[in-house]
Design a protein around this motif. Structure first.
Motif, PDB file in Angstrom:
ATOM      1  N   TYR A 145      -5.467   5.904  -9.979  1.00 39.80           N
ATOM      2  CA  TYR A 145      -4.136   6.302 -10.450  1.00 39.80           C
ATOM      3  C   TYR A 145      -3.861   5.768 -11.859  1.00 39.80           C
ATOM      4  CZ  TYR A 145       0.933   6.239 -10.994  1.00 39.80           C
ATOM      5  OH  TYR A 145       2.207   6.381 -11.496  1.00 39.80           O
ATOM      6  N   GLN A 174       1.536   7.360  -6.365  1.00 35.01           N
ATOM      7  CA  GLN A 174       0.260   8.057  -6.523  1.00 35.01           C
ATOM      8  C   GLN A 174       0.383   9.527  -6.126  1.00 35.01           C
ATOM      9  OE1 GLN A 174      -2.484   5.892  -4.082  1.00 35.01           O
ATOM     10  NE2 GLN A 174      -2.401   4.048  -5.356  1.00 35.01           N
ATOM     11  N   LEU A 220      -6.063  11.682  -4.935  1.00 35.54           N
ATOM     12  CA  LEU A 220      -4.825  10.977  -4.606  1.00 35.54           C
ATOM     13  C   LEU A 220      -3.916  11.781  -3.676  1.00 35.54           C
ATOM     14  CD1 LEU A 220      -4.057   9.481  -8.128  1.00 35.54           C
ATOM     15  CD2 LEU A 220      -4.909   8.253  -6.124  1.00 35.54           C
ATOM     16  N   GLU A 270      -6.193   1.769  -0.436  1.00 29.19           N
ATOM     17  CA  GLU A 270      -5.023   2.268  -1.158  1.00 29.19           C
ATOM     18  C   GLU A 270      -4.718   1.395  -2.382  1.00 29.19           C
ATOM     19  OE1 GLU A 270      -2.780   4.574  -1.173  1.00 29.19           O
ATOM     20  OE2 GLU A 270      -2.710   5.591   0.755  1.00 29.19           O
ATOM     21  N   ILE A 271      -4.691   0.093  -2.143  1.00 26.77           N
ATOM     22  CA  ILE A 271      -4.245  -0.845  -3.167  1.00 26.77           C
ATOM     23  C   ILE A 271      -5.263  -1.011  -4.290  1.00 26.77           C
ATOM     24  CG2 ILE A 271      -3.657  -3.273  -3.584  1.00 26.77           C
ATOM     25  CD1 ILE A 271      -2.557  -3.312  -0.680  1.00 26.77           C
ATOM     26  N   ILE A 299       4.392   0.699  -3.127  1.00 25.75           N
ATOM     27  CA  ILE A 299       4.002   0.452  -4.518  1.00 25.75           C
ATOM     28  C   ILE A 299       2.847   1.350  -4.945  1.00 25.75           C
ATOM     29  CG2 ILE A 299       3.115  -1.299  -6.115  1.00 25.75           C
ATOM     30  CD1 ILE A 299       4.606  -3.401  -4.503  1.00 25.75           C
ATOM     31  N   CYS A 300       1.962   1.675  -4.006  1.00 24.47           N
ATOM     32  CA  CYS A 300       0.757   2.453  -4.346  1.00 24.47           C
ATOM     33  C   CYS A 300       0.839   3.917  -3.912  1.00 24.47           C
ATOM     34  CB  CYS A 300      -0.471   1.788  -3.724  1.00 24.47           C
ATOM     35  SG  CYS A 300      -0.732   0.090  -4.283  1.00 24.47           S
ATOM     36  N   HIS A 301       0.901   4.157  -2.619  1.00 20.20           N
ATOM     37  CA  HIS A 301       0.822   5.519  -2.085  1.00 20.20           C
ATOM     38  C   HIS A 301       1.916   6.425  -2.639  1.00 20.20           C
ATOM     39  CE1 HIS A 301       0.089   8.159   1.715  1.00 20.20           C
ATOM     40  NE2 HIS A 301       0.569   8.884   0.726  1.00 20.20           N
ATOM     41  N   ARG A 306      -7.608  10.248   1.489  1.00 17.67           N
ATOM     42  CA  ARG A 306      -6.893   9.281   2.321  1.00 17.67           C
ATOM     43  C   ARG A 306      -7.226   9.480   3.798  1.00 17.67           C
ATOM     44  NH1 ARG A 306      -2.657   9.710  -1.593  1.00 17.67           N
ATOM     45  NH2 ARG A 306      -2.114   7.633  -2.333  1.00 17.67           N
ATOM     46  N   MET A 355      -5.466   2.845  -6.441  1.00 17.84           N
ATOM     47  CA  MET A 355      -4.597   2.402  -7.541  1.00 17.84           C
ATOM     48  C   MET A 355      -5.348   2.383  -8.861  1.00 17.84           C
ATOM     49  SD  MET A 355      -1.442   1.904  -7.621  1.00 17.84           S
ATOM     50  CE  MET A 355      -0.224   1.482  -8.870  1.00 17.84           C
ATOM     51  N   CYS A 356      -6.622   2.013  -8.835  1.00 14.79           N
ATOM     52  CA  CYS A 356      -7.429   2.047 -10.061  1.00 14.79           C
ATOM     53  C   CYS A 356      -7.567   3.475 -10.573  1.00 14.79           C
ATOM     54  CB  CYS A 356      -8.805   1.439  -9.804  1.00 14.79           C
ATOM     55  SG  CYS A 356      -8.795  -0.361  -9.633  1.00 14.79           S
ATOM     56  N   ALA A 372       0.823  -1.210   0.000  1.00 17.84           N
ATOM     57  CA  ALA A 372       0.000   0.000   0.000  1.00 17.84           C
ATOM     58  C   ALA A 372       0.859   1.264   0.000  1.00 17.84           C
ATOM     59  CB  ALA A 372      -0.930   0.002   1.215  1.00 17.84           C
TER      60      ALA A 372
END
Length: 327
Positions: free
Chosen positions: A301, A164, A268, A293-294, A159-161, A273, A298-299, A156
């Motif tokens: 983003y 993003q 984002l 988040e994931i 790789i994601c936050h 958040r 992410m979708c 989360a």
């Protein structure tokens, strides 16, 4: 006369608030009507006290860490305290930028420190949430989360936050560049920052070199994730030079394609958040925040990124076609 004085004071505050907004395209409703007015109110107080904006930023770091400590606990009052502390940290985040503009103390170091503060908040919060969730049972099982919550948090956060929030700010600065030109944007390049780093003396400049080395690599990562924009921007500069010389119809076409994506850059950023974090902590299921988040963010983003890259690719292709036609 007294009423007129009050009216003038209110108008003056409105003028300052309006001037502190970057653009209607890039500002979020909650920030415009809630966060920024409060931030400006405190900025005016700090200005009278002669406090430097970076001091406010550092204060926000301690407030964010304190919020993380509160989110470690599962009871209502600690989580409400965490919400209040994180909201105050966010007010400070708004205040430092407004104070920097009011006192003409805007610096690259201050802007980077501002972003670093947000990273510290969420790193601390992620860490505290993992400690909180570890002894809890996974939903529908009799198995404790244990180390698996750290894996979920790493996905989360890293790789994601991280990409993003970084790319959301990057796209906002790109939009502002085409809307207001270089003076209205804080878009930096790897080449520019690396050049500053390379020209710094190797002796007695350790902290400056460390700062510019890391910031140059931050810019490089943004550029690596946006290859179509880099190609489009390079073609644009080759054809027109500075962005201010780009024909209005070209800039407007880009802005028309970029403007719908600004709502995603806001989602984002902080507010969405924070709201999801508050709800999941109060409901004592903060692991849902990591999934949010994931999956959800992410979708959003991926859609934002693909749309922006597609816009840049199409505009570059059209520019190349025009060049060939003119030749």
């Amino acid at each position: 006369m007294q009423n007129m004085g009050k009216s003038n004071q209110k108008q003056s505050f409105r003028d300052l608030l309006r001037a502190s907004l970057k653009s209607k395209d890039t500002e979020e409703w909650l920030d415009v009507h809630f966060t920024r007015p409060i931030g400006l109110f405190f900025a005016l107080i700090w200005r009278k006290l002669g406090v430097h904006p970076n001091v406010i930023t550092i204060l926000s770091i301690f407030l964010g860490i304190a919020a993380a400590v509160m989110f470690y606990y599962t009871d209502l009052w600690h989580n409400l305290a965490g919400m209040l502390l994180l909201m105050t940290a966010n007010f400070c985040d708004s205040t430092d930028g407004q104070l920097a503009r009011l006192t003409n103390q805007k610096t690259l170091v201050g802007r980077v420190l501002d972003g670093f503060a947000g990273d510290v908040w969420f790193f601390s919060i992620y860490f505290a949430l993992c400690l909180r969730i570890m002894p809890q049972l996974m939903p529908g099982t009799d198995i404790k989360w244990g180390v698996w919550i750290w894996v979920l948090a790493a996905v989360a956060g890293l790789i994601c936050h991280s990409p993003q929030s970084s790319d959301a700010d990057y796209y906002r600065q790109i939009h502002l560049l085409f809307l207001k030109g270089k003076k209205g944007s804080e878009l930096d390049t790897y080449a520019q920052q690396r050049s500053i780093y390379d020209n710094l003396p190797k002796k007695n400049a350790f902290w400056k070199r460390l700062f510019y080395y890391n910031y140059a690599n931050y810019c490089k990562a943004q550029e690596r994730r946006t290859p179509e924009f880099q190609n489009f921007y390079a073609t644009l500069k080759k054809k027109y030079g500075e962005v201010e010389k780009v024909p209005a119809k070209v800039r407007e076409r880009f802005l028309d394609g970029s403007r719908p994506l600004m709502k995603y850059t806001n989602i984002l950023s902080f507010n969405t958040r924070a709201i999801v974090l508050y709800i999941t902590c109060l409901a004592n299921c903060p692991w849902v925040y990591f999934l949010f988040e994931i999956i959800v963010l992410m979708c959003i983003y991926i859609h934002m990124h693909r749309t922006h890259e597609s816009l840049c690719r199409k505009m570059r292709e059209d520019m190349m076609t025009d060049n060939n036609g003119n030749e």
